[in-house]
Design an enzyme around this catalytic site. Sequence first.
Site, mmCIF file in Angstrom:
data_model
loop_
_atom_site.group_PDB
_atom_site.id
_atom_site.type_symbol
_atom_site.label_atom_id
_atom_site.label_comp_id
_atom_site.label_asym_id
_atom_site.label_seq_id
_atom_site.Cartn_x
_atom_site.Cartn_y
_atom_site.Cartn_z
ATOM 1 N NE ARG A 282 -3.961 0.747 2.054
ATOM 2 C CZ ARG A 282 -5.168 0.629 2.544
ATOM 3 N NH1 ARG A 282 -5.321 1.481 3.789
ATOM 4 N NH2 ARG A 282 -6.086 0.131 2.100
ATOM 5 C CG HIS B 133 -8.553 0.256 -2.555
ATOM 6 N ND1 HIS B 133 -7.576 -0.785 -2.179
ATOM 7 C CD2 HIS B 133 -8.850 0.488 -1.378
ATOM 8 C CE1 HIS B 133 -7.903 -1.087 -1.007
ATOM 9 N NE2 HIS B 133 -8.530 -0.490 -0.529
ATOM 10 C CD GLN C 4 -13.104 -1.870 -0.320
ATOM 11 O OE1 GLN C 4 -12.139 -1.831 0.586
ATOM 12 N NE2 GLN C 4 -14.205 -2.547 -0.353
ATOM 13 C CG ASP D 292 -14.194 6.094 -0.249
ATOM 14 O OD1 ASP D 292 -14.202 6.025 0.986
ATOM 15 O OD2 ASP D 292 -13.128 6.000 -1.065
ATOM 16 C CB CYS E 128 -14.085 0.744 0.467
ATOM 17 S SG CYS E 128 -13.569 2.507 0.701
ATOM 18 N NE ARG F 261 -9.988 -5.219 0.619
ATOM 19 C CZ ARG F 261 -9.470 -4.142 1.099
ATOM 20 N NH1 ARG F 261 -10.006 -3.134 1.786
ATOM 21 N NH2 ARG F 261 -8.203 -4.082 0.753
HETATM 22 N N1 CP Z 1 -11.146 0.082 2.678
HETATM 23 C C1 CP Z 1 -9.924 -0.019 3.227
HETATM 24 O O1 CP Z 1 -8.806 -0.348 2.314
HETATM 25 O O2 CP Z 1 -9.608 0.040 4.388
HETATM 26 P P1 CP Z 1 -8.273 0.192 5.140
HETATM 27 O O3 CP Z 1 -7.771 1.547 4.827
HETATM 28 O O4 CP Z 1 -8.504 -0.051 6.703
HETATM 29 O O5 CP Z 1 -7.270 -0.810 4.659
#
Ligand code: CP
Length: 308
Positions: free
Chosen positions: A107, A134, A137, A225, A266, A294
Amino acid sequence: MTHFLDIHTTSAEDLRRMINSAHAMKAARNGRPKGTPDDDQPLKGRMVALIFEKPSTRTRVSFDVGVRQMGGETMVLSGKEMQLGHGETIADTARVLSRYVDLIMIRTFEEATLQEMAEYATVPVINGLTNRTHPCQIMADVMTYEEHRGPIAGKKVVWCGDGNNVCASFLHAAGQFGFDFTFTGPQTLDPEADWLGFARSKGVSVQVERDPAKAMAGADLVVTDTWVSMHDPESAKERRHNQLRAYQVNEALMAQAKPDALFMHCLPAHRNDEVTSAVMDGPNSVVFDEAENRLHAQKAVMRWCLGL
Ligand code: CP
């Protein structure tokens, strides 16, 4: 090398295989305790590095648990604590980690970092979120929609608010899974033209509608979001809130969608900003199924990357 970098750069056939595999692995666990291993242990003897240059709850825990359920081990690394955060190049980091681990999930901020990691790693690399996309997700989101309502192909998805990185991956998924997509939000926060263009190039309907109530007509799935993403400056907060207030997903707006329209986010959510608690905790919301999925979707992604 089979990397999972984005939805639009992975074939539609492989994406479908991963979704099917995720459903099968979820069903196979059949409600057993979360800490117990799967019957199938494809990651036995394998090590997975999970690198975080940004905060995370869901991505971190779901990847970690998923690897363990499949018999593997994880190493969770913070970008700041690695030499990566102190000037070592991404290419050298990729080469070194590839000598120790079988799979890398990262990430990060810039898409270029992910691309460089993938270019120089000799093990598969998974995109755990960048400023632009992403994909993990959205694999979970497609899985969640289909779990509740059957095939997503031909359905209408409405994205409400900021055309951000999660929206980008949803647009990529629209093209690859064959569903229609409407963006409703202020013009200054429109999704990038490339993302809209990708979905359109696959023959699905892609609309931009400034009026959120009009956008909702016929919606099978409503998604929003957070109004301020992790990479947005704190100084943008007030302006973003003013721009996006009209796009809050509340009961009145949901009432414009189909009666059985699902609601997704998400997470993390800012309750009563982009979505009211009444919607988030309401009968059409599947946000916690999304979070659970997830785990299952990423297990399928990891197996696909490793050819297992
Ligand atoms: N939705 C998501 O990626 O959550 P986090 O940022 O908690 O990993």
